[in-house]
Scaffold this motif. Structure first.
Motif, PDB file in Angstrom:
ATOM      1  N   VAL A 199       0.833  -1.203   0.000  1.00 15.81           N
ATOM      2  CA  VAL A 199       0.000   0.000   0.000  1.00 15.81           C
ATOM      3  C   VAL A 199       0.865   1.249   0.000  1.00 15.81           C
ATOM      4  N   GLU A 200       2.035   1.191   0.653  1.00  9.99           N
ATOM      5  CA  GLU A 200       2.941   2.341   0.624  1.00  9.99           C
ATOM      6  C   GLU A 200       3.443   2.600  -0.787  1.00  9.99           C
ATOM      7  N   ASP A 201       3.700   1.527  -1.535  1.00  7.67           N
ATOM      8  CA  ASP A 201       4.099   1.690  -2.944  1.00  7.67           C
ATOM      9  C   ASP A 201       2.999   2.390  -3.738  1.00  7.67           C
ATOM     10  N   SER A 202       1.761   1.951  -3.522  1.00  5.06           N
ATOM     11  CA  SER A 202       0.632   2.543  -4.247  1.00  5.06           C
ATOM     12  C   SER A 202       0.480   4.016  -3.902  1.00  5.06           C
ATOM     13  N   ASP A 203       0.643   4.331  -2.615  1.00  6.58           N
ATOM     14  CA  ASP A 203       0.566   5.740  -2.202  1.00  6.58           C
ATOM     15  C   ASP A 203       1.651   6.573  -2.876  1.00  6.58           C
ATOM     16  N   ALA A 204       2.869   6.025  -2.925  1.00 10.13           N
ATOM     17  CA  ALA A 204       3.982   6.762  -3.523  1.00 10.13           C
ATOM     18  C   ALA A 204       3.753   6.989  -5.011  1.00 10.13           C
ATOM     19  N   ILE A 205       3.239   5.979  -5.696  1.00 10.99           N
ATOM     20  CA  ILE A 205       2.988   6.118  -7.129  1.00 10.99           C
ATOM     21  C   ILE A 205       1.874   7.127  -7.377  1.00 10.99           C
ATOM     22  N   ARG A 206       0.809   7.063  -6.572  1.00 11.75           N
ATOM     23  CA  ARG A 206      -0.303   7.991  -6.768  1.00 11.75           C
ATOM     24  C   ARG A 206       0.149   9.441  -6.569  1.00 11.75           C
ATOM     25  N   SER A 207       1.136   9.641  -5.703  1.00 18.90           N
ATOM     26  CA  SER A 207       1.619  11.007  -5.453  1.00 18.90           C
ATOM     27  C   SER A 207       2.324  11.603  -6.662  1.00 18.90           C
TER      28      SER A 207
END
Length: 411
Positions: free
Chosen positions: A136-144
């Motif tokens: 989920v941290e990866d997804s958050d970073a990509i969405r940013s």
């Protein structure tokens, strides 16, 4: 076989949580402990590249169970703990929890350790704004990295790369997808159907570049600023996402001395070479009783459904896992489901419907005129009719199969 009193599950994703659930739903009253490497409650991963990444759903929607479920069902959830070795002879697992080491006993052990992303060994791949997608941290970073005026380069035109591209374009991001093959998904779908996905992304503003070779990720002050191609061209980027597949996490299984070959080898009941250890999800190289060969499937439905069969088996009721492989994807206005297993490039492809409007069902047929796999694209409520055709190995008439006026039962 005596009923186990103590079941230990290693892996805090969907497969691990579903194993705990299946144990309690089966009436098992013994000890259940789930070792979860992440600090989060167990969650499903498909939303990370779909609705959660697109900002259309909250993370709580991805949780397998809320926190109170584990309490109410007397499941001990050890978050942020990592199993480091298995003593199969002694039925013990060594666990590292925040630097403290302890040894746990088990009667039966279920491995659900999942996969890890393949890393790209390129200069610049360790830059701060180079991302992989697994947590989920990866997804958050990509969405940013999404937004109007931002440039995102995606290395790899597989399912993850294309789903990230769809979400990024939905947020107004300029997206370039770099794929080494002639078409994205070519090895999976074959040229005819892969072209549909290529056209879809191009029509939605993705700069799709195929048959490219990448030499480096260009960096400045530790940040990626582009991707250099072998022909000297540089694709500018404010961030880079690498999606080149995953590999099963089998190092723990190796410490137990289990048979390993492209994952952990399991029989039809999901039992490993050790009769007291089972494996489910991404790591399970399964002797599939319906397909008639081994297969390891890295998709949501496998992690969702295998645990129920494994639990019945470890509790003494040998149960073969017979579900056909299944996955789904959503990209732009295209939604599809895939069932069965085909290589994509060596079989005849029969199309029922219209490729141009992207409303069709594709079938992969072998030399014996039996269906190996099918994909319904923007066509729904057909899987229940298609699955028996694959499972039974029925010989079909391709001409009838492509005719939408003929029921599937009569092909």
């Amino acid at each position: 076989m005596s009923t186990p009193q103590n079941v230990l599950i290693i892996g805090g994703g969907l497969a691990g949580a579903k194993t705990a659930e299946a144990l309690r739903e089966s009436g098992f009253e013994g000890s259940v402990m789930l070792i979860a490497g992440e600090d989060h409650l167990p969650y499903e991963r498909p939303p990370l590249s779909k609705e959660y990444l697109a900002g259309k759903a909250e993370f709580d929607k991805a949780l397998v169970h809320p926190a109170q479920w584990y309490e109410e069902n007397n499941v001990t959830l050890r978050q942020g703990a990592r199993a480091t070795s298995i003593d199969a002879a002694g039925h013990k697992v060594t666990v590292d929890a925040g630097g403290a080491t302890e040894t746990l006993d088990y009667d039966k052990l279920v491995l659900a350790t999942g996969s890890t992303v393949r890393k790209l060994p390129l200069p610049g791949a360790d830059a701060n704004n180079v991302h992989y997608l697994r947590t989920v941290e990866d997804s958050d970073a990509i969405r940013s990295t999404f937004g109007e005026g931002k440039k995102l380069a995606i290395i790899g035109g597989g399912w993850i790369g294309l789903e990230v591209a769809s979400a990024a374009r939905g947020a107004g991001t300029d997206v370039t997808v770099l794929e080494g093959g002639k078409l994205p998904l070519l090895k999976i779908l074959g040229e005819k159907v892969a072209q549909v996905f290529a056209d879809l992304h191009i029509a939605n503003g993705v700069d799709l570049r195929t048959e490219v070779k990448i030499t480096e990720i260009v960096t400045e002050d530790g940040q990626a600023v582009g991707v250099r191609l072998e022909d000297g061209d540089a694709v500018p980027a404010d961030a880079v996402v690498i999606g080149i597949g995953v590999t099963p996490v089998v190092d723990l299984a190796e410490t137990a001395g289990l048979d390993i070959d492209n994952g952990v080898l399991v029989d039809a009941t999901l039992r490993t070479s050790d009769p007291d250890i089972y494996a489910v999800g991404d790591i399970a190289n399964h002797d599939h009783p319906v397909l008639g060969h081994r297969i390891r499937v890295e998709h949501w439905a496998t992690a969702l459904n295998q645990p129920a069969a494994a639990v019945k088996s470890l509790l003494g009721q040998a149960t073969e896992f017979t579900n056909l492989p299944y996955f789904f994807t959503d990209q732009f206005d295209l939604g599809c489901e895939y069932v069965g297993h085909a290589t994509g490039s060596q079989e005849q492809v029969v199309i029922r419907g219209d490729l141009n409007t992207r409303e069709f069902v594709a079938f992969w047929i072998d030399e014996n005129s039996t269906i190996l796999a099918a994909m319904n694209v923007n066509v729904w409520d057909v899987l229940d009719d298609i699955k028996p055709l694959i499972a039974e190995g029925k010989k079909i008439d391709p001409k009838k199969l492509e005719d939408p006026t003929i029921p599937f039962s009569q092909v």
